[in-house]
Design a protein around this motif. Structure first.
Motif, short mmCIF file in Angstrom:
data_model
loop_
_atom_site.label_atom_id
_atom_site.label_comp_id
_atom_site.label_asym_id
_atom_site.label_seq_id
_atom_site.Cartn_x
_atom_site.Cartn_y
_atom_site.Cartn_z
N GLY A 54 -36.19 22.71 -1.26
CA GLY A 54 -35.94 21.33 -0.89
C GLY A 54 -34.48 21.07 -0.59
N THR A 55 -34.15 19.81 -0.38
CA THR A 55 -32.77 19.39 -0.18
C THR A 55 -32.45 18.27 -1.17
OG1 THR A 55 -33.42 17.81 1.53
CG2 THR A 55 -32.68 19.97 2.29
N PHE A 56 -31.18 18.14 -1.50
CA PHE A 56 -30.74 17.11 -2.44
C PHE A 56 -30.58 15.79 -1.71
CE2 PHE A 56 -29.24 21.16 -4.18
CZ PHE A 56 -29.83 21.10 -5.43
N THR A 57 -31.04 14.71 -2.34
CA THR A 57 -30.93 13.38 -1.73
C THR A 57 -30.04 12.46 -2.56
OG1 THR A 57 -32.95 12.63 -2.84
CG2 THR A 57 -33.19 13.55 -0.62
N SER A 58 -29.40 13.00 -3.60
CA SER A 58 -28.44 12.22 -4.38
C SER A 58 -27.39 13.17 -4.93
CB SER A 58 -29.13 11.47 -5.53
OG SER A 58 -29.59 12.39 -6.51
N ASN A 61 -24.07 16.78 -3.36
CA ASN A 61 -24.65 17.70 -2.38
C ASN A 61 -25.74 17.05 -1.54
OD1 ASN A 61 -22.95 19.64 -3.33
ND2 ASN A 61 -24.52 21.08 -3.93
N THR A 62 -25.69 15.74 -1.35
CA THR A 62 -26.70 15.04 -0.58
C THR A 62 -26.86 15.68 0.80
OG1 THR A 62 -26.30 12.97 -1.75
CG2 THR A 62 -27.36 12.80 0.40
N GLY A 63 -28.12 15.97 1.16
CA GLY A 63 -28.43 16.55 2.45
C GLY A 63 -28.35 18.07 2.48
N GLN A 64 -27.92 18.70 1.40
CA GLN A 64 -27.80 20.15 1.37
C GLN A 64 -28.95 20.77 0.60
OE1 GLN A 64 -23.93 21.37 0.02
NE2 GLN A 64 -22.87 19.86 1.26
N ALA A 65 -29.25 22.01 0.94
CA ALA A 65 -30.29 22.77 0.26
C ALA A 65 -29.63 23.77 -0.67
CB ALA A 65 -31.16 23.49 1.29
N GLY A 66 -30.44 24.48 -1.44
CA GLY A 66 -29.92 25.55 -2.28
C GLY A 66 -29.76 25.15 -3.72
N ASP A 67 -28.60 25.48 -4.26
CA ASP A 67 -28.33 25.26 -5.68
C ASP A 67 -27.20 24.25 -5.85
OD1 ASP A 67 -30.18 27.29 -6.07
OD2 ASP A 67 -28.63 28.84 -6.13
N TYR A 68 -27.19 23.61 -7.01
CA TYR A 68 -26.22 22.55 -7.28
C TYR A 68 -25.94 22.57 -8.77
CZ TYR A 68 -24.66 17.58 -7.41
OH TYR A 68 -23.98 16.41 -7.57
N LEU A 82 -30.16 14.95 -13.57
CA LEU A 82 -30.62 15.74 -12.42
C LEU A 82 -30.62 14.91 -11.14
CD1 LEU A 82 -33.53 17.66 -14.16
CD2 LEU A 82 -31.22 18.48 -13.66
N PRO A 83 -30.26 15.54 -10.01
CA PRO A 83 -30.26 14.83 -8.73
C PRO A 83 -31.67 14.64 -8.19
CG PRO A 83 -29.69 17.13 -8.38
CD PRO A 83 -29.81 16.93 -9.87
N GLN A 84 -31.80 13.78 -7.20
CA GLN A 84 -33.06 13.58 -6.50
C GLN A 84 -33.19 14.66 -5.43
OE1 GLN A 84 -35.28 10.94 -7.22
NE2 GLN A 84 -33.93 10.64 -8.96
N VAL A 85 -34.42 15.09 -5.14
CA VAL A 85 -34.66 16.11 -4.13
C VAL A 85 -35.85 15.71 -3.26
CG1 VAL A 85 -33.67 18.08 -5.36
CG2 VAL A 85 -36.03 17.43 -5.80
N GLN A 86 -35.93 16.33 -2.08
CA GLN A 86 -37.08 16.12 -1.20
C GLN A 86 -37.33 17.41 -0.43
OE1 GLN A 86 -36.00 13.00 1.56
NE2 GLN A 86 -35.03 14.42 2.97
#
Length: 193
Positions: A54-58, A61-68, A82-86
């Motif tokens: 998925g990608t991070f939405t909050s 790293n908003t808009g990025q995929a991978g690890d955070y 934890l951030p939001q993802v989609q």
């Protein structure tokens, strides 16, 4: 008193004063440096968050995929950090300590060590005129922290599509002096969502 007895008495007096100095300092409100450092140290732990496709939405790293990497204070709520993802074509199904989803993260988990979490996904069914349902959300003493109802308290209504994951439709809430422990179908928390 002989000269040698005077020297021994003087040394004993100096040793006594040296021994009393920390007690006097502590009596005046000053703790020894090592005690002050221990009291002021706050442990911070790293949590590696894997979007798992998925990608991070909050977050940063908003808009990025991978690890955070997020940092959480010792004893802090893991879920709230934890951030939001989609993920296109998938519904977010929660977080897990393992990639396969066999060890889910729950709202009552608190951080006490460095850890890793993985986003879990459910393949989204094609939407065919999905019915929308109103869900009444009670903030139970808190306020809404995001979205259209930000800052509101009490009962609000949100919309959820048929067969969707309910927790994804629910807003984030906050309450001064409290950590969010999750949603429940009853006010007492005996029937968790």
């Amino acid at each position: 008193m002989s000269f040698s007895k005077k020297i021994i008495a003087g040394v004993a007096a100096v040793a006594t004063l040296a021994a009393l100095a920390p007690a006097v300092a502590m009596a005046e409100g000053d703790a020894p440096a090592t005690q002050q450092q221990t009291q002021n140290e706050v442990k911070i732990f790293n949590v590696m968050v894997h979007a798992n496709g998925g990608t991070f939405t909050s977050g940063n790293n908003t808009g990025q995929a991978g690890d955070y990497m997020v940092t959480v204070q010792d004893g802090g709520s893991l879920v709230s950090a934890l951030p939001q993802v989609q993920r296109d074509g998938y519904l977010f199904a929660g977080w897990s300590y393992d990639k396969g989803g066999k060890s889910p993260v729950v709202a009552t988990d608190f951080v006490s060590a460095n850890t890793e979490v993985y986003a879990q996904w459910t393949k989204q069914k094609p939407v065919v005129d999905a019915k929308q349902f109103n869900v009444t959300v009670s903030t139970n003493g808190g306020t809404i922290a995001d979205g259209d109802h930000k800052g509101e308290a009490g009962d609000i209504q949100v919309s959820a599509a048929q067969d969707s994951v309910l927790v994804n439709a629910l807003p984030q809430v906050q309450r001064d002096g409290y950590l969010f422990a999750g949603w429940s179908y009853d006010k007492g928390g005996k029937s968790p969502v």
